[in-house]
Design a protein around this motif. Structure first.
Motif, short mmCIF file in Angstrom:
data_model
loop_
_atom_site.label_atom_id
_atom_site.label_comp_id
_atom_site.label_asym_id
_atom_site.label_seq_id
_atom_site.Cartn_x
_atom_site.Cartn_y
_atom_site.Cartn_z
N ARG A 100 34.24 1.56 -0.29
CA ARG A 100 32.98 1.74 -1.13
C ARG A 100 32.01 2.66 -0.63
O ARG A 100 31.37 3.39 -1.49
CB ARG A 100 32.62 0.39 -1.59
CG ARG A 100 33.40 -0.63 -2.32
CD ARG A 100 33.06 -1.89 -2.82
NE ARG A 100 33.75 -2.67 -3.27
CZ ARG A 100 34.18 -3.74 -2.58
NH1 ARG A 100 34.22 -3.94 -1.46
NH2 ARG A 100 35.22 -4.45 -3.49
N GLY A 101 31.76 2.53 0.60
CA GLY A 101 30.70 3.67 1.15
C GLY A 101 31.12 4.87 1.73
O GLY A 101 30.47 5.57 2.17
N ALA A 102 32.56 5.03 1.65
CA ALA A 102 32.89 6.25 2.36
C ALA A 102 33.30 7.31 1.50
O ALA A 102 33.55 6.94 0.14
CB ALA A 102 34.31 5.77 3.35
N ARG A 103 33.32 8.49 1.88
CA ARG A 103 33.66 9.69 0.87
C ARG A 103 35.11 9.53 0.61
O ARG A 103 35.48 9.80 -0.48
CB ARG A 103 33.30 10.96 1.55
CG ARG A 103 31.81 11.10 1.61
CD ARG A 103 31.48 12.63 2.11
NE ARG A 103 30.15 12.77 2.04
CZ ARG A 103 29.60 13.95 2.50
NH1 ARG A 103 30.50 15.08 2.67
NH2 ARG A 103 28.25 14.36 2.54
N GLN A 104 36.09 9.48 1.65
CA GLN A 104 37.46 9.51 1.46
C GLN A 104 38.19 8.69 2.57
O GLN A 104 37.80 8.56 3.56
CB GLN A 104 37.94 11.15 1.45
CG GLN A 104 37.32 11.76 2.97
CD GLN A 104 38.07 13.21 2.35
OE1 GLN A 104 38.79 13.76 2.03
NE2 GLN A 104 36.83 14.30 2.90
N LEU A 105 39.55 8.73 2.50
CA LEU A 105 40.38 8.07 3.45
C LEU A 105 40.62 9.08 4.30
O LEU A 105 40.84 10.33 4.07
CB LEU A 105 41.64 7.76 2.79
CG LEU A 105 42.90 7.22 3.68
CD1 LEU A 105 42.65 5.84 3.82
CD2 LEU A 105 44.18 7.42 3.07
N VAL A 106 40.45 8.81 5.70
CA VAL A 106 40.77 9.63 6.78
C VAL A 106 41.98 9.04 7.50
O VAL A 106 42.23 7.91 7.87
CB VAL A 106 39.57 9.65 7.83
CG1 VAL A 106 39.95 10.40 9.14
CG2 VAL A 106 38.38 10.08 7.26
N PHE A 107 43.22 9.54 6.95
CA PHE A 107 44.50 9.23 7.25
C PHE A 107 44.95 9.63 8.55
O PHE A 107 45.30 8.44 9.89
CB PHE A 107 45.59 9.52 6.31
CG PHE A 107 46.88 8.88 6.41
CD1 PHE A 107 47.16 7.51 6.44
CD2 PHE A 107 47.90 9.69 6.90
CE1 PHE A 107 48.55 7.18 6.52
CE2 PHE A 107 49.26 9.14 7.09
CZ PHE A 107 49.37 7.93 6.99
#
Length: 254
Positions: free
Chosen positions: A91-98
């Motif tokens: 919820r607090g992150a901009r995007q997934l870092v895969f």
């Protein structure tokens, strides 16, 4: 003796007493009203309100295990992680870092969690720490564009770059394990305490670094995180020794 109270006055006094609430006249005999049965209706106790139903507890780790297990490829795993909504960090992150680098590479590096730069760009190990990592890898002829694959324990940035909590690590561990299984590296490099805890179940990077271990059926070597080396440049000598140990391991396997 003749009473001096005329009937008009008597009636006025009676009406006044009625107005005050008098309901009983004085009888010939006294009445013990404490001995009379209680005929007043008793107030009913309000019915106890039904306790609200407790929401069913969701086993986030079990849900993660199921989602990870269903992924048959790295793209499917990425989609499963992107759709996983039970970790509050999302919820607090901009995007997934895969991940970044070359899937199927012999070396897989597991970092800790995305920072500000990683959250912005969507790739692990960028910014100053990523640049230092690239220089470290180049020193032993490794390159993320050719023979290194990189991911993190957590795919979302913790607030204010705080350390991941144990429950967050435990929740996302099934995804990490599946990620490693699908990437099929020959060697795992775990960088920093959080990575050691997630992969090896151990902490104490100063003691663990440079010593080979085993996890998930693979040889594992713990190393200092590049961000730590930026803060403690005097530790680069030990980091270089660990890189040489990794190169020797890869050379022995070729």
């Amino acid at each position: 003796m003749e009473s001096g109270l005329d009937h008009l006055t008597a009636r006025a006094l009676l009406e006044w007493q009625v107005e005050l609430g008098v309901t009983d006249a004085i009888g010939d005999a006294p009445v013990d009203r404490y001995a009379l049965p209680d005929t007043a209706p008793k107030a009913k106790k309000p019915a106890a309100a039904a306790a609200p139903a407790k929401p069913a507890q969701v086993d986030a780790a079990a849900m993660a295990q199921q989602a990870a297990k269903s992924a048959g490829s790295l793209p499917e795993l990425r989609a499963a992680m992107d759709a996983f909504d039970l970790c509050d960090l999302k919820r607090g992150a901009r995007q997934l870092v895969f991940a970044d680098g070359t899937p199927g590479a012999p070396v897989m590096i597991v970092g800790e969690a995305p920072g500000r730069d990683e959250d912005r760009e969507g790739k692990p190990f960028v910014g100053r720490a990523g640049q230092l990592l690239d220089r470290m890898l180049a020193a032993i002829d490794l390159d993320r564009t050719q023979n290194v694959y990189i991911t993190n324990v957590l795919p979302w940035r913790p607030p204010q770059n705080r350390d991941p909590k144990p429950e967050e690590i435990g929740m996302m561990k099934p995804f990490l394990d599946r990620h490693i299984a699908l990437a099929k590296p020959e060697v795992l490099v775990v960088m920093g305490n959080i990575s050691c805890q997630a992969v090896l179940g151990k902490r104490g990077i100063t003691r663990l670094r440079g010593r080979w271990d085993q996890a998930l059926g693979l040889p594992v070597i713990p190393m200092f995180h590049p961000a730590y080396l930026l803060r403690q440049p005097q530790m680069k000598r030990q980091a270089w020794a660990d890189l040489l140990e990794l190169r020797a391991k890869l050379g022995a396997g070729s």
